[in-house]
Design an enzyme around this catalytic site. Structure first.
Site, PDB file in Angstrom:
ATOM      1  N   PHE A 128       2.919 -64.822  34.746  1.00 24.65           N
ATOM      2  CA  PHE A 128       3.693 -64.429  35.918  1.00 24.65           C
ATOM      3  C   PHE A 128       4.936 -65.322  35.913  1.00 24.65           C
ATOM      4  O   PHE A 128       4.826 -66.534  35.759  1.00 24.65           O
ATOM      5  CB  PHE A 128       2.871 -64.647  37.192  1.00 24.65           C
ATOM      6  CG  PHE A 128       3.541 -64.114  38.418  1.00 24.65           C
ATOM      7  CD1 PHE A 128       3.386 -62.781  38.785  1.00 24.65           C
ATOM      8  CD2 PHE A 128       4.337 -64.930  39.205  1.00 24.65           C
ATOM      9  CE1 PHE A 128       4.019 -62.281  39.917  1.00 24.65           C
ATOM     10  CE2 PHE A 128       4.977 -64.429  40.332  1.00 24.65           C
ATOM     11  CZ  PHE A 128       4.816 -63.105  40.689  1.00 24.65           C
ATOM     12  N   ASP A 200      -3.821 -71.045  37.232  1.00 21.27           N
ATOM     13  CA  ASP A 200      -3.263 -70.214  38.292  1.00 21.27           C
ATOM     14  C   ASP A 200      -4.274 -69.106  38.591  1.00 21.27           C
ATOM     15  O   ASP A 200      -4.565 -68.277  37.727  1.00 21.27           O
ATOM     16  CB  ASP A 200      -1.912 -69.632  37.837  1.00 21.27           C
ATOM     17  CG  ASP A 200      -1.218 -68.852  38.948  1.00 21.27           C
ATOM     18  OD1 ASP A 200      -1.925 -68.270  39.797  1.00 21.27           O
ATOM     19  OD2 ASP A 200       0.025 -68.820  38.948  1.00 21.27           O
ATOM     20  N   TYR A 225      -2.726 -64.142  49.771  1.00 26.02           N
ATOM     21  CA  TYR A 225      -2.297 -62.844  50.325  1.00 26.02           C
ATOM     22  C   TYR A 225      -2.654 -61.669  49.431  1.00 26.02           C
ATOM     23  O   TYR A 225      -2.385 -60.530  49.768  1.00 26.02           O
ATOM     24  CB  TYR A 225      -0.792 -62.842  50.633  1.00 26.02           C
ATOM     25  CG  TYR A 225       0.127 -63.220  49.482  1.00 26.02           C
ATOM     26  CD1 TYR A 225       0.390 -62.329  48.443  1.00 26.02           C
ATOM     27  CD2 TYR A 225       0.736 -64.470  49.440  1.00 26.02           C
ATOM     28  CE1 TYR A 225       1.228 -62.674  47.400  1.00 26.02           C
ATOM     29  CE2 TYR A 225       1.578 -64.826  48.397  1.00 26.02           C
ATOM     30  CZ  TYR A 225       1.817 -63.927  47.380  1.00 26.02           C
ATOM     31  OH  TYR A 225       2.646 -64.280  46.346  1.00 26.02           O
ATOM     32  N   LYS A 226      -3.259 -61.946  48.265  1.00 28.01           N
ATOM     33  CA  LYS A 226      -3.664 -60.851  47.382  1.00 28.01           C
ATOM     34  C   LYS A 226      -5.111 -60.469  47.716  1.00 28.01           C
ATOM     35  O   LYS A 226      -5.355 -59.944  48.786  1.00 28.01           O
ATOM     36  CB  LYS A 226      -3.446 -61.257  45.928  1.00 28.01           C
ATOM     37  CG  LYS A 226      -1.947 -61.406  45.621  1.00 28.01           C
ATOM     38  CD  LYS A 226      -1.639 -61.937  44.239  1.00 28.01           C
ATOM     39  CE  LYS A 226      -0.122 -62.028  44.064  1.00 28.01           C
ATOM     40  NZ  LYS A 226       0.272 -62.870  42.940  1.00 28.01           N
ATOM     41  N   ARG A 374       0.256 -50.333  37.511  1.00 30.04           N
ATOM     42  CA  ARG A 374      -0.790 -51.316  37.785  1.00 30.04           C
ATOM     43  C   ARG A 374      -1.617 -50.861  38.988  1.00 30.04           C
ATOM     44  O   ARG A 374      -1.070 -50.487  40.024  1.00 30.04           O
ATOM     45  CB  ARG A 374      -0.104 -52.652  38.092  1.00 30.04           C
ATOM     46  CG  ARG A 374      -0.969 -53.859  37.928  1.00 30.04           C
ATOM     47  CD  ARG A 374      -0.138 -55.122  38.070  1.00 30.04           C
ATOM     48  NE  ARG A 374       0.347 -55.282  39.427  1.00 30.04           N
ATOM     49  CZ  ARG A 374       0.507 -56.465  40.033  1.00 30.04           C
ATOM     50  NH1 ARG A 374       0.208 -57.577  39.380  1.00 30.04           N
ATOM     51  NH2 ARG A 374       0.962 -56.547  41.255  1.00 30.04           N
TER      52      ARG A 374
HETATM   53  C1  LIG Z   1       1.562 -63.491  42.897  1.00 33.53           C
HETATM   54  C2  LIG Z   1       1.629 -64.634  41.954  1.00 33.53           C
HETATM   55  C3  LIG Z   1       2.364 -65.788  42.257  1.00 33.53           C
HETATM   56  C4  LIG Z   1       3.169 -65.809  43.523  1.00 33.53           C
HETATM   57  O1  LIG Z   1       3.755 -67.010  43.825  1.00 33.53           O
HETATM   58  P1  LIG Z   1       4.419 -67.209  45.262  1.00 33.53           P
HETATM   59  O2  LIG Z   1       4.947 -68.556  45.222  1.00 33.53           O
HETATM   60  O3  LIG Z   1       3.340 -66.973  46.273  1.00 33.53           O
HETATM   61  O4  LIG Z   1       5.467 -66.157  45.448  1.00 33.53           O
HETATM   62  C5  LIG Z   1       2.298 -66.848  41.382  1.00 33.53           C
HETATM   63  N1  LIG Z   1       1.583 -66.777  40.230  1.00 33.53           N
HETATM   64  C6  LIG Z   1       0.887 -65.658  39.899  1.00 33.53           C
HETATM   65  C7  LIG Z   1       0.090 -65.613  38.652  1.00 33.53           C
HETATM   66  C8  LIG Z   1       0.909 -64.557  40.747  1.00 33.53           C
HETATM   67  O5  LIG Z   1       0.245 -63.454  40.428  1.00 33.53           O
END
Ligand SMILES: *Cc1c(COP(=O)(O)O)cnc(C)c1O
Length: 415
Positions: A128, A200, A225-226, A374
């Site tokens: 990501f 992560d 939030y996911k 997705r």
């Molecule tokens: C959604 C996601 C993020 C999001 O980071 P934010 O700081 O909350 O915007 C980070 N890493 C991964 C792997 C994600 O899927």
């Protein structure tokens, strides 16, 4: 391969689903099949109730007193322990605060400081993006530091780990393909070379069970939030193994991480344990929505969650490959269920338009550039019948070419 189930069998699968009653806890707009809980989880009655209470009573009536009387001050740690239960972290090692990106920054600096004689960060080219961006930012502020990426500097992350590596920053479930890494094996490999690991868990927390303590992980970060359904922009979490607590330095040394914040001392003194990862005042209303969302998780058996998740993703893959054959969709996610998170991705040259057409028909997934469709499967509120219905609509869009309507090619800012 076993024969595909017919719709009667699908209904029987829903009827036998042990997590079935969980769906009632959520506020699901009618006529919508929501397969995007891996981007933004669905609201729950419990989250709304907590928000309402926090706003009207605690903020509205009790004002400043609520920091003490409503547990506001301790909420990042209290909620951290509850997230910890879902990720295999014993109490006192997880705190809810800030964003995943900010927590990556803190964890990277903390890890680099624990390995002062080393200068290399290893990550993934397919990560990501924010993880790479934050690593680049850390490298830019530390003279001599450098970043090695899987897929750029070597094909496999294991090949990049040697005695110069301070820390490996890696996604447990890849955001695009849904591929799951072997946490215990990669952590062991990093440790054999004296490196630390940051996992992560954005696509792991609330999607599948994981055992951070058991895998001997050093640090972890992730979203709420996911799959945890904490609400848009809900605070993230950060985990640090207890064995590191005494030595961790926090680059964002704000007053909330101070040992005695209300002594208003002139100089920084790091707080005890995981508390030192706090920086400043936290968003209480967002934390309260998250608290409501986590109340639901107290009743969830993670092994049952995983089993249903795999049931949903297995079914989706089988149905798409059977019913949409010949329309150019290619499976991007692992076929082997043991290597799959809780999402399924297919690539298609017109992925963007197809996803817009699906959304217009009430099936919400998302698009990831350049060519990924997705679909996230959240076992708490997605039914087998939803999987079936989504594939019926996808097949119709592909067969009729409905996605070719010009309005589906207009790109929005958020995909
Ligand atoms: C959604 C996601 C993020 C999001 O980071 P934010 O700081 O909350 O915007 C980070 N890493 C991964 C792997 C994600 O899927």
């Amino acid at each position: 391969m076993t024969a595909l189930p017919d719709f009667t069998r699908i209904e029987a699968m829903d009827a036998a689903d042990g997590l079935r009653s969980m769906r009632e806890r959520f506020i699901l707009p009618s006529g919508l099949i929501y397969l995007d809980g891996n981007s933004l989880g669905v609201a729950s009655h419990a989250a709304f109730a907590e928000l309402q209470k926090a706003a009207t009573e605690e903020w509205g009536q009790n004002l400043i007193r609520s920091w003490n009387t409503a547990g506001w001050f301790d909420m990042p740690l209290a909620l951290g322990d509850r997230v910890g239960r879902l990720i295999g972290a014993a109490a006192g090692q997880t705190v809810v605060c800030d964003t995943t990106s900010i927590n990556i920054y803190k964890a990277l600096h903390a890890a680099m400081a624990l390995r002062p004689d080393r200068s290399v960060i290893v990550s993934e080219g397919g990560s990501f993006p924010t993880d790479i961006y934050m690593a680049e930012g850390v490298v830019s502020t530390r003279p001599g530091a450098s970043l090695r990426l899987e897929g750029v500097d070597a094909p496999s992350i294991e090949d990049l780990i040697d005695g110069t590596v301070a820390v490996v920053l890696v996604n447990h479930v890849n955001y695009k393909s849904g591929e799951l890494r072997d946490m215990a094996a990669l952590t062991r490999k990093a440790h054999e070379h004296g490196a630390l690991v940051i996992w992560d868990l954005c696509h792991t927390a609330g999607a599948l069970p994981v055992d951070l303590d058991g895998a001997n992980v050093d640090f972890a970060v992730g979203c709420t939030y996911k799959y945890l359904n904490g609400g848009p922009g809900a605070p993230a979490f950060i985990y640090a193994a207890e064995r590191h607590h005494g030595d961790i330095s926090q680059p964002l040394s704000g007053w909330w991480g101070h040992a005695r914040p209300f002594a208003f001392e002139k100089h920084y003194a790091a707080g005890e344990g995981i508390r030192r990862f706090l920086c400043g005042t936290q968003p209480i209303l967002s934390l309260r929505a998250l608290k409501g969302a986590l109340d639901i998780w107290d009743e969830v058996d993670m092994a049952a969650l995983r089993e249903k998740s795999l049931g949903l993703t297995d079914l989706f893959i089988a149905l798409v490959e059977e019913k949409c054959a010949g329309h150019g969709l290619e499976l991007e996610s692992p076929r082997d269920r043991a290597k799959r998170g809780s999402q399924v991705s297919f690539s298609h040259p017109n992925a963007y338009e197809i996803m817009q057409a699906l959304i217009a028909r009430g099936v919400i997934g998302d698009f990831r550039a350049p060519s990924t469709l997705r679909f996230g499967f959240t076992p708490l509120y997605v039914r087998y019948a939803d999987v079936w219905q989504a594939v019926v609509i996808l097949e119709d869009i592909l067969r009729t070419g409905a996605w070719q309507d010009a309005r589906f090619a207009v790109r929005a800012a958020v995909t």
